[in-house]
Design an enzyme around this catalytic site. Structure first.
Site, PDB file in Angstrom:
ATOM      1  N   LYS A 125       3.644   6.305   4.453  1.00 14.85           N
ATOM      2  CA  LYS A 125       2.973   5.010   4.331  1.00 14.85           C
ATOM      3  C   LYS A 125       2.579   4.454   5.696  1.00 14.85           C
ATOM      4  O   LYS A 125       2.095   3.322   5.780  1.00 14.85           O
ATOM      5  CB  LYS A 125       3.897   4.008   3.621  1.00 14.85           C
ATOM      6  N   ARG A 136      13.363  -2.031  -8.853  1.00 14.59           N
ATOM      7  CA  ARG A 136      11.926  -2.258  -9.026  1.00 14.59           C
ATOM      8  C   ARG A 136      11.572  -2.265 -10.503  1.00 14.59           C
ATOM      9  O   ARG A 136      12.187  -1.572 -11.321  1.00 14.59           O
ATOM     10  CB  ARG A 136      11.121  -1.150  -8.332  1.00 14.59           C
ATOM     11  N   PRO A 180       0.818  -1.213   0.000  1.00 12.26           N
ATOM     12  CA  PRO A 180       0.000   0.000   0.000  1.00 12.26           C
ATOM     13  C   PRO A 180       0.854   1.266   0.000  1.00 12.26           C
ATOM     14  O   PRO A 180       1.846   1.367   0.723  1.00 12.26           O
ATOM     15  CB  PRO A 180      -0.799  -0.130   1.295  1.00 12.26           C
TER      16      PRO A 180
END
Length: 327
Positions: free
Chosen positions: A57, A272, A2
Site C-alpha cells: 500500500k 473490520r 486505498p
C-alpha cells in the site's frame, strides 16, 4: 483506505506525468504525518524522480543521487534515496500547476523543474511521508508479505493453509500478503465462496488456489478500472475510480446476493466489517453475524451508520468532481 489497486493506479499516473522531473524546492504545511520534515527540505531539492513504484500500500518515489553542489551532498547524504508515501484514508498526491491556488489541507508542495508542483493533500492526515536512504528503506520494508499479484500457487498455500487465524484476518495481514485490504478481501472471498470467518487451517490446497486465482483476477480488473472510489479516493488526475460498480459483497449488507439472491450479511472479523453471503459462503460453527438492517416505512433499508456515512461521502465527492469538470 486505498488498497493495492488504488495505490497502483496513482503510481501509474505519476509514472506518466512526473518521471524524470527534478525537484527544485519543498514547501511544507502541517507535518505531523511526516517522519522527518527537515529531511525533506534538506535532501529533496536537486534530486530527480527516477522511478515511481508500488510496494503493498506504499508508493516509492525513487530519487537520484544529489548533485555535488547541493546541501545533501555537503552533509554526506548524496547517494540515491526514496520518498515513501502512504495515502492513509484521505491522502491524495498529484501534479498541479504552481499558479493554481492551493486546495485546503495541502501539506506538501514539491516544485518541479517544469513549473508544476507535486502536491500532497490529506484532510485527516492519517497518511505518512518519509525520506529514506537505501539502508533505512530496506529496514522499513522488512517483514512484509508477498505481493498478491506475483505470489505463486505454492507460496500462497503455504502462507494461508495451516494457520489458525481466520482467513479474512490473514488476507488483511500485511506480513502475509502486502496490499490487500477490506474491500478486495471481501470481494475475493465472495467469489471463492469462502466465509471470512473460516480458519486458514480449515482450507484445502484446492480452495487456497481458487482464492489466489480470484484475488489476482479481481485486483487486475480493479486496476484497469482505476480502483474503487468509496468516499475520498481520486487518481493522479483527480478522477474517481470505477470498480465500486462491480462490487459483489463489500458494502452490500441487506441486498440480494448476485448468485443466489440471499441477502448479504455483515459480521466483524479481525476488527473490520466483513460482507458475505450466508448461503454461498457457509459459516463456521458458532460464528455470529450482525442483524440485518431494519426497513423503514417505505420498505427501504435504513442501513447502518457506517454505510450511510460512506454513501454520503461518496455523493459529496462525486458532486465536487462534477463541479470541477464544469469549471
Amino acid at each position: 483506505m486505498p488498497e493495492l489497486p488504488e495505490v497502483e493506479t496513482v503510481a501509474r499516473g505519476l509514472r506518466q506525468t512526473i518521471l524524470g522531473r527534478r525537484i527544485l524546492s519543498v514547501t511544507l504545511g502541517k507535518t505531523d504525518f511526516i517522519d522527518d520534515p527537515a529531511a525533506l527540505e534538506q535532501h529533496l531539492p536537486g534530486r530527480q524522480i527516477e522511478a515511481v513504484e508500488r510496494y503493498g500500500k506504499f508508493m516509492l518515489l525513487r530519487l537520484s543521487a544529489a548533485h555535488s553542489e547541493t546541501r545533501a551532498a555537503a552533509n554526506g547524504d548524496a547517494a540515491p534515496a526514496s520518498l515513501l508515501v502512504h495515502l492513509g484514508m484521505t491522502g491524495q498526491i498529484a501534479p498541479t500547476s504552481a499558479a493554481q491556488p492551493l486546495e485546503r489541507h495541502t501539506h506538501v508542495c514539491l516544485l518541479l523543474d517544469d513549473g508544476r508542483e507535486l502536491r500532497y493533500t490529506d484532510a485527516r492526515r492519517f497518511g505518512r511521508i518519509a525520506y529514506l536512504t537505501k539502508a533505512l528503506l530496506a529496514e522499513e520494508l522488512t517483514g512484509f508479505g508477498a505481493d498478491p499479484l506475483e505470489v505463486s500457487k505454492e507460496e500462497f498455500a503455504d502462507r494461508i493453509c495451516g494457520r489458525r487465524a481466520r482467513i479474512k484476518a490473514l488476507l488483511l495481514d500485511q506480513t502475509v500478503l502486502r496490499g490487500v485490504g477490506n474491500i478486495y478481501a471481501d470481494e475475493s472471498l465472495w467469489r471463492a465462496r469462502i466465509h471470512p470467518g473460516q480458519l486458514g487451517a480449515k482450507l484445502s490446497r484446492r480452495q487456497a488456489e481458487t482464492l489466489r486465482r480470484v484475488l489476482q483476477d479481481i485486483l487486475r480488473k480493479a486496476i484497469v478500472l482505476r480502483g474503487s472510489s468509496i468516499s475520498d479516493f481520486l487518481d493522479a488526475e483527480g478522477q474517481p475510480g470505477e470498480y465500486q460498480r462491480h462490487h459483489r459483497a463489500y458494502g452490500r449488507e441487506g441486498k440480494n446476493c448476485y448468485r443466489c439472491k440471499t441477502r448479504i450479511r455483515r459480521a466483524i472479523v479481525a476488527g473490520r466489517s466483513s460482507y458475505f453471503c450466508a448461503r454461498c459462503q457457509p459459516s463456521p460453527r458458532g460464528f455470529a453475524m450482525l442483524p440485518l438492517p431494519r426497513r423503514g416505512k417505505n420498505g427501504k433499508e435504513k442501513g447502518n451508520a457506517e454505510t450511510r456515512r460512506t454513501l454520503r461521502l461518496g455523493r459529496s465527492k462525486r458532486r465536487s468532481v462534477e463541479r470541477k469538470r464544469k469549471i
